[in-house]
Design an enzyme around this catalytic site. Structure first.
Site, PDB file in Angstrom:
ATOM      1  N   GLY A   1      54.561  14.708  13.338  1.00 55.32           N
ATOM      2  CA  GLY A   1      53.627  14.526  12.221  1.00 55.32           C
ATOM      3  C   GLY A   1      54.416  14.536  10.915  1.00 55.32           C
TER       4      GLY A   1
ATOM      5  N   PHE B   1      55.499  16.928   8.854  1.00 47.18           N
ATOM      6  CA  PHE B   1      56.637  17.830   8.677  1.00 47.18           C
ATOM      7  C   PHE B   1      57.752  17.583   9.694  1.00 47.18           C
ATOM      8  CE2 PHE B   1      59.102  21.756   8.620  1.00 47.18           C
ATOM      9  CZ  PHE B   1      59.398  21.796   7.267  1.00 47.18           C
ATOM     10  N   GLY B   2      57.402  17.285  10.944  1.00 50.23           N
ATOM     11  CA  GLY B   2      58.414  17.006  11.965  1.00 50.23           C
ATOM     12  C   GLY B   2      59.294  15.844  11.537  1.00 50.23           C
TER      13      GLY B   2
ATOM     14  N   ARG C   1      53.807  12.479  20.303  1.00 52.54           N
ATOM     15  CA  ARG C   1      52.724  12.437  21.289  1.00 52.54           C
ATOM     16  C   ARG C   1      52.740  11.138  22.084  1.00 52.54           C
ATOM     17  NH1 ARG C   1      47.652  15.786  19.179  1.00 52.54           N
ATOM     18  NH2 ARG C   1      47.666  17.257  20.883  1.00 52.54           N
TER      19      ARG C   1
ATOM     20  N   GLY D   1      58.045  27.969   2.749  1.00 48.72           N
ATOM     21  CA  GLY D   1      58.454  27.702   1.367  1.00 48.72           C
ATOM     22  C   GLY D   1      57.897  26.382   0.858  1.00 48.72           C
TER      23      GLY D   1
ATOM     24  N   SER E   1      57.570  22.921   0.287  1.00 50.06           N
ATOM     25  CA  SER E   1      58.267  21.782   0.906  1.00 50.06           C
ATOM     26  C   SER E   1      57.284  20.692   1.330  1.00 50.06           C
ATOM     27  CB  SER E   1      59.043  22.289   2.126  1.00 50.06           C
ATOM     28  OG  SER E   1      58.227  23.113   2.944  1.00 50.06           O
TER      29      SER E   1
ATOM     30  N   ALA F   1      56.292  17.438   2.744  1.00 49.91           N
ATOM     31  CA  ALA F   1      57.000  16.550   3.657  1.00 49.91           C
ATOM     32  C   ALA F   1      57.381  15.235   2.966  1.00 49.91           C
ATOM     33  CB  ALA F   1      56.120  16.289   4.873  1.00 49.91           C
TER      34      ALA F   1
ATOM     35  N   LYS G   1      48.393  31.158   1.581  1.00 50.00           N
ATOM     36  CA  LYS G   1      48.452  30.277   0.397  1.00 50.00           C
ATOM     37  C   LYS G   1      47.615  29.022   0.625  1.00 50.00           C
ATOM     38  CE  LYS G   1      51.202  26.867   1.977  1.00 50.00           C
ATOM     39  NZ  LYS G   1      50.888  25.440   2.018  1.00 50.00           N
TER      40      LYS G   1
ATOM     41  N   VAL H   1      46.555  17.773  10.053  1.00 50.17           N
ATOM     42  CA  VAL H   1      45.940  19.094  10.038  1.00 50.17           C
ATOM     43  C   VAL H   1      45.730  19.616   8.605  1.00 50.17           C
ATOM     44  CG1 VAL H   1      48.165  20.332  10.169  1.00 50.17           C
ATOM     45  CG2 VAL H   1      46.111  21.395  11.087  1.00 50.17           C
TER      46      VAL H   1
HETATM   47  N1  NAI Z   1      53.161  18.509   5.692  1.00 48.26           N
HETATM   48  C1  NAI Z   1      53.856  19.372   4.973  1.00 48.26           C
HETATM   49  O1  NAI Z   1      54.216  19.075   3.817  1.00 48.26           O
HETATM   50  C2  NAI Z   1      54.228  20.708   5.557  1.00 48.26           C
HETATM   51  C3  NAI Z   1      53.601  21.227   6.677  1.00 48.26           C
HETATM   52  N2  NAI Z   1      53.966  22.458   7.152  1.00 48.26           N
HETATM   53  C4  NAI Z   1      53.296  23.049   8.304  1.00 48.26           C
HETATM   54  O2  NAI Z   1      53.802  22.450   9.492  1.00 48.26           O
HETATM   55  C5  NAI Z   1      52.765  22.401  10.486  1.00 48.26           C
HETATM   56  C6  NAI Z   1      52.604  20.955  10.942  1.00 48.26           C
HETATM   57  O3  NAI Z   1      52.193  20.240   9.798  1.00 48.26           O
HETATM   58  P1  NAI Z   1      52.250  18.651   9.680  1.00 48.26           P
HETATM   59  O4  NAI Z   1      53.434  18.089  10.372  1.00 48.26           O
HETATM   60  O5  NAI Z   1      52.091  18.372   8.252  1.00 48.26           O
HETATM   61  O6  NAI Z   1      50.926  18.285  10.472  1.00 48.26           O
HETATM   62  P2  NAI Z   1      50.476  16.881  11.097  1.00 48.26           P
HETATM   63  O7  NAI Z   1      49.049  17.016  11.393  1.00 48.26           O
HETATM   64  O8  NAI Z   1      50.979  15.783  10.232  1.00 48.26           O
HETATM   65  O9  NAI Z   1      51.309  16.806  12.455  1.00 48.26           O
HETATM   66  C7  NAI Z   1      51.170  17.736  13.492  1.00 48.26           C
HETATM   67  C8  NAI Z   1      51.792  17.148  14.744  1.00 48.26           C
HETATM   68  O10 NAI Z   1      51.597  18.079  15.811  1.00 48.26           O
HETATM   69  C9  NAI Z   1      51.152  17.368  16.952  1.00 48.26           C
HETATM   70  N3  NAI Z   1      50.354  18.277  17.786  1.00 48.26           N
HETATM   71  C10 NAI Z   1      49.302  19.024  17.399  1.00 48.26           C
HETATM   72  N4  NAI Z   1      48.814  19.717  18.448  1.00 48.26           N
HETATM   73  C11 NAI Z   1      49.578  19.379  19.513  1.00 48.26           C
HETATM   74  C12 NAI Z   1      49.562  19.737  20.886  1.00 48.26           C
HETATM   75  N5  NAI Z   1      48.687  20.616  21.371  1.00 48.26           N
HETATM   76  N6  NAI Z   1      50.489  19.179  21.704  1.00 48.26           N
HETATM   77  C13 NAI Z   1      51.386  18.318  21.215  1.00 48.26           C
HETATM   78  N7  NAI Z   1      51.451  17.936  19.918  1.00 48.26           N
HETATM   79  C14 NAI Z   1      50.559  18.460  19.084  1.00 48.26           C
HETATM   80  C15 NAI Z   1      50.306  16.225  16.400  1.00 48.26           C
HETATM   81  O11 NAI Z   1      50.215  15.169  17.330  1.00 48.26           O
HETATM   82  C16 NAI Z   1      51.113  15.826  15.154  1.00 48.26           C
HETATM   83  O12 NAI Z   1      52.111  14.893  15.470  1.00 48.26           O
HETATM   84  C17 NAI Z   1      51.503  22.968   9.811  1.00 48.26           C
HETATM   85  O13 NAI Z   1      51.351  24.309  10.172  1.00 48.26           O
HETATM   86  C18 NAI Z   1      51.796  22.839   8.318  1.00 48.26           C
HETATM   87  O14 NAI Z   1      51.119  23.822   7.562  1.00 48.26           O
HETATM   88  C19 NAI Z   1      54.973  23.139   6.605  1.00 48.26           C
HETATM   89  C20 NAI Z   1      55.648  22.658   5.511  1.00 48.26           C
HETATM   90  C21 NAI Z   1      55.267  21.442   4.870  1.00 48.26           C
HETATM   91  O1  13P Z   2      52.779  23.716   3.047  1.00 47.59           O
HETATM   92  C1  13P Z   2      52.932  22.689   2.432  1.00 47.59           C
HETATM   93  C2  13P Z   2      53.992  22.516   1.439  1.00 47.59           C
HETATM   94  O2  13P Z   2      54.850  23.610   1.370  1.00 47.59           O
HETATM   95  C3  13P Z   2      52.012  21.552   2.640  1.00 47.59           C
HETATM   96  O3  13P Z   2      50.754  21.910   2.241  1.00 47.59           O
HETATM   97  P1  13P Z   2      49.469  21.133   2.768  1.00 47.59           P
HETATM   98  O4  13P Z   2      49.357  21.434   4.245  1.00 47.59           O
HETATM   99  O5  13P Z   2      48.359  21.661   1.964  1.00 47.59           O
HETATM  100  O6  13P Z   2      49.710  19.662   2.540  1.00 47.59           O
END
Ligand code: NAI
Ligand code: 13P
Length: 343
Positions: A15, A17-18, A37, A143, A145, A147, A198, A287
């Site tokens: 997603g 962050f990955g 996925r 922290g 960040s 994505a 937060k 998410v």
């Molecule tokens: N987007 C951002 O800027 C940031 C996000 N985070 C945290 O990182 C985590 C992930 O966030 P995002 O990547 O942004 O979310 P996203 O919704 O963009 O991606 C999540 C990924 O996890 C996969 N996934 C979810 N449940 C699954 C399961 N049961 N089996 C296999 N794959 C599964 C989804 O298919 C998707 O590719 C969250 O907790 C978020 O708060 C942390 C820092 C920054």
């Molecule tokens: O945690 C994040 C940046 O540090 C991303 O925040 P959101 O999940 O609200 O986009």
């Protein structure tokens, strides 16, 4: 560097962050594999030059021994950590053709999830420690960040927290680069509580802006929100200084004021009258961690006997359908009190 001398890192989840963390850390010394996925995700990933060089695999097809990776980063939502861990263990046993993991070097697992597991009210590291027991060292990356900015190579500072100093040193070696600075911390409780809560405060800050209540009100929500976060964290044994750091005030400011935040956007759109379901549908599966965390936080504060009015107002709006204007009145009419009360 010759391929056989490169360190290997696995990123689970493709997603926002990955994808971003993979782009930050894939280089001539570190070969990144990303698990997505489905193949549909691959074409998206290959739009970015750096990600074209990463190895891409689907959850179904993956068949590498996890211990080949020096570091495993879980870039998935908090509520999926248990399921994905179960999948990993099943795969690992299958690849090794055994029924039990015996005397292997420990895996090094870092989670990027910012949330609190629903019902169990566990933080991400607690879910992982409980699942992996002696088979892995567990850490947390948090922290300010976004994505999107990481993908653009813009300067970003994060904190990695773990009880294991060995994992902290591996994380620094693999993750740290000039535009992606990694600090370390031993306070995993503080770092994860800050990262989770937060998101709820950011929804409220978004709502304040949606209601056009002004910058003063938004600053008040951020500061009083930080005080609530610290109150919960300290009660759970966190170091109060952590809340002044990157995972605390750093991420709180970013998410409460930066329009890239999905949590902030959620609060803003709720305040403008959209329904929760509509907003979630429009996020294309991305998410919004703050929604589930609002419920977990409410239950956790009740369990700990802590009064947290902003977190509680968010719960009333999202889960009890309280009109948002009534929630504002509730906060404004609150009894006058001392600025810092730790109970
Ligand atoms: N987007 C951002 O800027 C940031 C996000 N985070 C945290 O990182 C985590 C992930 O966030 P995002 O990547 O942004 O979310 P996203 O919704 O963009 O991606 C999540 C990924 O996890 C996969 N996934 C979810 N449940 C699954 C399961 N049961 N089996 C296999 N794959 C599964 C989804 O298919 C998707 O590719 C969250 O907790 C978020 O708060 C942390 C820092 C920054
Ligand atoms: O945690 C994040 C940046 O540090 C991303 O925040 P959101 O999940 O609200 O986009």
């Amino acid at each position: 560097m010759a391929d056989n001398l490169r360190v290997k890192t696995l990123v689970v989840g493709a997603g926002a962050f990955g994808t971003a963390i993979a782009a930050c850390i894939h280089n001539e010394n570190n070969a990144v594999t990303i698990i997505a996925r489905s193949h549909k995700n691959f074409s998206n990933l290959k739009k970015h030059d750096i990600l074209k060089e990463c190895e891409l695999q689907t959850f179904d097809e993956f068949n590498t021994d996890f211990s080949e990776f020096k570091l495993i980063i879980l870039a998935i939502p908090c509520q999926s950590l248990q399921k994905v861990s179960e999948w990993m263990l099943k795969k690992w046993l299958l690849v090794r053709n055994c029924n039990e993991i015996i005397s292997t070097p420990k895996l090094n697992i870092i989670s990027a999830a910012k949330g609190i597991e629903q019902k169990s009210l566990r933080l991400p590291y607690q879910v992982l420690e409980n699942f992996w027991q002696n088979n892995a060292e567990i850490g947390s990356l948090s922290g300010p960040s976004f994505a999107k900015e990481m993908l653009l190579g813009l300067p970003t500072c994060v904190v990695v927290s773990s009880k294991s100093s060995e994992l902290l040193s591996i994380a620094a070696q693999i993750l740290h680069s000039p535009y992606f600075r990694v600090y370390d911390s031993n306070d995993i409780v503080g770092v994860e509580i800050a990262g989770a809560l937060k998101n709820v405060i950011a929804m409220v800050a978004g709502a304040v802006d949606g209601l056009e209540l002004g910058y003063n009100a938004r600053a008040a929500v951020i500061t009083r929100g930080l005080s609530e976060i610290a109150k919960v964290g300290v009660q759970l044994g966190a170091d109060p200084m952590t809340f002044l750091g990157l995972s605390g005030v750093g991420d709180l400011i970013l998410t409460c004021t930066g329009d890239l935040s999905r949590n902030r956007q959620f609060g803003y759109r709720i305040a403008k009258g959209e329904s929760k379901e509509n907003i979630i549908d429009s996020m294309a599966g991305q998410v919004i961690e703050g929604i589930a965390t609002t419920q977990s936080a409410y239950e956790l504060c009740n369990k700990l006997g802590i009064e947290t009015s902003i977190l509680s107002a968010a719960y009333k709006v999202i889960y009890e359908d309280m009109p948002i204007k009534d929630a504002v009145t509730l906060l404004i009419d609150k009894e006058q009190g001392r600025e810092f009360k730790w109970k």
